[in-house]
Design a protein around this motif. Structure first.
Motif, mmCIF file in Angstrom:
data_model
loop_
_atom_site.group_PDB
_atom_site.id
_atom_site.type_symbol
_atom_site.label_atom_id
_atom_site.label_comp_id
_atom_site.label_asym_id
_atom_site.label_seq_id
_atom_site.Cartn_x
_atom_site.Cartn_y
_atom_site.Cartn_z
ATOM 1 N N ASP A 1 6.923 3.087 11.441
ATOM 2 C CA ASP A 1 5.618 2.414 11.418
ATOM 3 C C ASP A 1 5.600 1.191 10.517
ATOM 4 O O ASP A 1 4.542 0.802 10.002
ATOM 5 N N ASN A 2 6.760 0.563 10.326
ATOM 6 C CA ASN A 2 6.863 -0.642 9.506
ATOM 7 C C ASN A 2 6.395 -0.436 8.070
ATOM 8 O O ASN A 2 6.040 -1.393 7.379
ATOM 9 N N LYS A 3 6.365 0.802 7.619
ATOM 10 C CA LYS A 3 6.060 1.052 6.209
ATOM 11 C C LYS A 3 7.221 0.560 5.344
ATOM 12 O O LYS A 3 8.362 0.487 5.790
ATOM 13 N N GLN B 1 -1.107 -4.681 3.576
ATOM 14 C CA GLN B 1 -0.840 -4.552 5.007
ATOM 15 C C GLN B 1 -1.160 -5.883 5.680
ATOM 16 O O GLN B 1 -1.640 -6.824 5.042
ATOM 17 N N ASN C 1 -0.262 -3.436 17.084
ATOM 18 C CA ASN C 1 -0.347 -2.342 16.116
ATOM 19 C C ASN C 1 -0.019 -2.755 14.688
ATOM 20 O O ASN C 1 -0.309 -2.011 13.746
ATOM 21 N N ARG C 2 0.569 -3.941 14.508
ATOM 22 C CA ARG C 2 0.885 -4.376 13.151
ATOM 23 C C ARG C 2 -0.335 -4.966 12.448
ATOM 24 O O ARG C 2 -0.372 -5.043 11.220
ATOM 25 N N HIS D 1 -4.075 -4.722 11.324
ATOM 26 C CA HIS D 1 -5.111 -3.731 11.098
ATOM 27 C C HIS D 1 -6.491 -4.388 11.058
ATOM 28 O O HIS D 1 -6.646 -5.525 10.626
#
Length: 647
Positions: free
Chosen positions: A56-58, A300, A345-346, A348
């Motif tokens: 999830d690109n965390k 984010q 999805n990146r 928010h």
């Protein structure tokens, strides 16, 4: 003399040096962050912290730190520094630091007896790889360096404890070794520009503490695994480059790679250059898209922050192509939301009601910077689509009313930038008619009307936009302007919120404000008197109920203070716009003096950038995220505007 240089006296004083942090990024989402003395004080600190798309690109801390040891005549002198359980610092390598300089790249100078060693760090802009160059400036006898890697392999907001699930095996590679501690993680490759000796000596280092997390009242202790150490002799005048990345690379390329990266850096020799470097650190680029991350180290990619920060982080530093690229990415996501298509999805918060209004404002700043003809040619269809979509009631939570205003609902989810929550519920339940939403709405209508002048395809739309704007203007004044001369923060039915908050500064700072000059001045006087600080605008007046100026204590206490007193630097941009509109050129010198408070921050907190928020009362200490995109952007935009006015 360097703009960002710290001498021995400060560096060996941990009370001073541990509070100063440094940040470097590579525009691919990876970063390196620590205190300037090299001791990690937050769980998010690390030498190589990277996003992993499959997770999830965390962000994940791969390599936490690298302890260097100087060996002469068989005697080791460890240059590392960690805090362990009970507040014990070891091995106290900071006592060997003679200078820290961050003008071009972070450079630490150590002196151990007759040994003078420098350490310089850069990120590769092409991949997730950090390069550290060690140069033996002086030595009177044979010298060997040891390098002991502290491996984490964990999500940046989590902690790891000693466990038996770790995979201790390593693979020998060209001039180094590689590790993959847990399934699902990428492999970490550690190499040197010339061949070292690798000594396998695995140990858990237990009880490492992060003092900033301790202060924040959150978990702060972990264990890290040190698999062994590298050993390599070095001669006087020689440089050795260490590389840590997610792929094996040719050691022969490290020197050229390092020099290319250094040559591309803007030297931090001024306030502006510091902020310019900081602005570019928020860029995140992939093969097709370009984004702005909201901040470091836990930010984010957020839609609202993107549109607010976009003009300052691109146009104010003469990067119009980056504005185009980031706007294209953000608009694609917003248009997909408008058209009920798959989201990005990146990004928010694309569904928040003020996001399209900030998108129009961002395009408006583009027109002011590069000319309205260019803005019309490139972005008029976007502006028109946003305004018409809102007018048609397309946004589920930004509904037009017969008065010309727009309303929103915030019963159990915060919708504005004042989004603090407690147990999932908004602490500031701003619902109904919000002052900045409606000011931005009037501004969007008038901007669309003026931008489309002379464009035949939009004649009918222009008439409609003007009619709604003419309805909105008196409605705004009737709804928000009170007998005390300032603006209600929000009005929900019969309830008008009396809190003195900085959202009214947005209403008077916009190019098209519903208020006339006299009304603007009245509001500006209240903002100046009750909200203005050297670090931006307070989120709540000290005279208002619930004022909490200090962002301290437990997570719950900090959340309750979040928008109830601490100052936000990004609002200085709107304040400066309003001040110039009211006082004209006579206000330029005043705003210029106001920015001095931010120049002081270049050597405080995270050096060369601006923190997320500051206490509302003296000494206005920086808190929260160490580097915030909207803050850097709006100070840069204000600097650019002042420069144009003084030209």
């Amino acid at each position: 003399m360097s703009y960002l240089k710290f001498d021995k006296n400060l560096m060996i004083n941990l009370e001073q040096s541990l509070s100063k942090e440094m940040l470097r990024t590579n525009q691919a989402g990876a970063y390196h962050c620590s205190s300037i003395v090299g001791c990690n004080t937050r769980k998010q600190h690390g030498l190589l912290v990277i996003p992993i798309p499959e997770m999830d690109n965390k962000s994940f801390v791969m390599l936490s730190s690298l302890d260097e040891t100087v060996i002469q005549h068989g005697a080791p002198f460890n240059l590392g520094l960690h805090r362990y359980s009970g507040g014990v610092y070891s091995p106290n390598g900071h006592k060997y630091i003679r200078e820290y300089d961050c003008e071009s790249v972070p450079r630490t100078t150590y002196r151990v007896g007759g040994v003078i060693l420098t350490k310089e760090m850069v990120f590769s802009s092409e991949e997730n790889r950090i390069l550290i160059r060690y140069t033996l400036v002086d030595a009177h006898s044979d010298t060997t360096l040891q390098f002991r890697p502290f491996l984490a392999f964990r999500e940046a907001n989590e902690l790891v404890v000693q466990n038996d699930k770790l995979n201790p095996h390593y693979t020998e590679i060209n001039n180094g070794v590689s590790f993959c501690l847990y399934p699902g993680f990428p492999t970490l490759y550690m190499q040197f520009s010339r061949k070292p000796v690798w000594v396998q000596n695995p140990n858990w280092y237990n009880g490492i503490e992060y003092v900033k997390d301790l202060e924040r009242g959150i978990p702060y202790t972990e264990d890290q695994w040190v698999p062994g150490y590298f050993e390599i002799p070095i001669k006087k005048g020689e440089s050795i480059i260490f590389s840590a990345g997610l792929s094996e690379s040719s050691p022969r390329s490290f020197g050229k790679m390092y020099e290319i990266e250094v040559a591309s850096r803007t030297k931090r020799t001024s306030f502006y250059n510091c902020l310019k470097n900081s602005a570019k650190q928020f860029y995140i680029k992939d093969k097709e898209n370009e984004y702005i991350v909201s901040g470091y180290p836990w930010g984010q990619i957020r839609a609202r922050d993107t549109f607010i920060a976009l003009p300052g982080t691109t146009l104010a530093i003469n990067h119009p192509d980056d504005f185009h690229n980031i706007m294209n990415t953000a608009w694609k996501a917003l248009e997909n939301y408008i058209d009920n298509e798959l989201p990005d999805n990146r990004i928010h918060g694309i569904d928040l009601p003020d996001v399209p209004l900030w998108a129009v404002w961002s395009i408006q700043q583009y027109g002011k910077a590069l000319g309205f003809d260019k803005a019309r040619d490139r972005y008029l269809p976007i502006v028109a689509k946003i305004v018409n979509w809102i007018l048609a009631g397309g946004h589920p939570n930004l509904q037009p009313e017969t008065s010309g205003l727009v309303g929103t609902t915030s019963t159990n989810t915060p919708v504005s930038w004042m989004n603090a929550t407690s147990n999932g519920w908004p602490l500031i339940p701003r619902s109904g008619l919000l002052v900045e939403f409606n000011a931005l709405w009037y501004n969007a209508l008038m901007f669309a009307y003026n931008l489309s002048e002379g464009v035949a395809d939009y004649e009918h739309d222009r008439e409609n936009w003007l009619i709604v704007a003419q309805q909105s203007k008196p409605s705004f004044i009737h709804t928000f302007l009170n007998d005390y001369g300032y603006l209600y923060d929000y009005v929900n039915g019969n309830h008008a919120d009396l809190s003195v908050r900085p959202n009214m500064a947005i209403a008077i700072g916009l190019d098209y404000s519903p208020l006339d000059r006299r009304q603007r001045k009245g509001v500006l006087d209240v903002v100046t008197r009750e909200l203005l600080t050297p670090k931006g605008l307070r989120t709540l007046s000290p005279k208002s109920y619930g004022y909490r100026p200090f962002y301290l204590g437990s997570p719950e206490e900090r959340e309750r203070a979040y928008h109830n007193g601490p100052s936000r630097p990004w609002l200085i941009g709107m304040y400066a716009d309003a001040y110039i509109k009211v006082f004209g050129m006579s206000g330029v010198s005043y705003i210029d003096r106001m920015l001095i408070g931010f120049e002081d921050e270049m050597s405080q907190n995270c050096i060369g950038t601006i923190s997320q928020l500051y206490d509302g009362n003296p000494p206005f200490t920086g808190r929260g995220a160490i580097s915030q995109a909207t803050n850097v952007a709006e100070v840069l935009r204000t600097l650019r505007n002042l420069k144009k006015l003084n030209a």
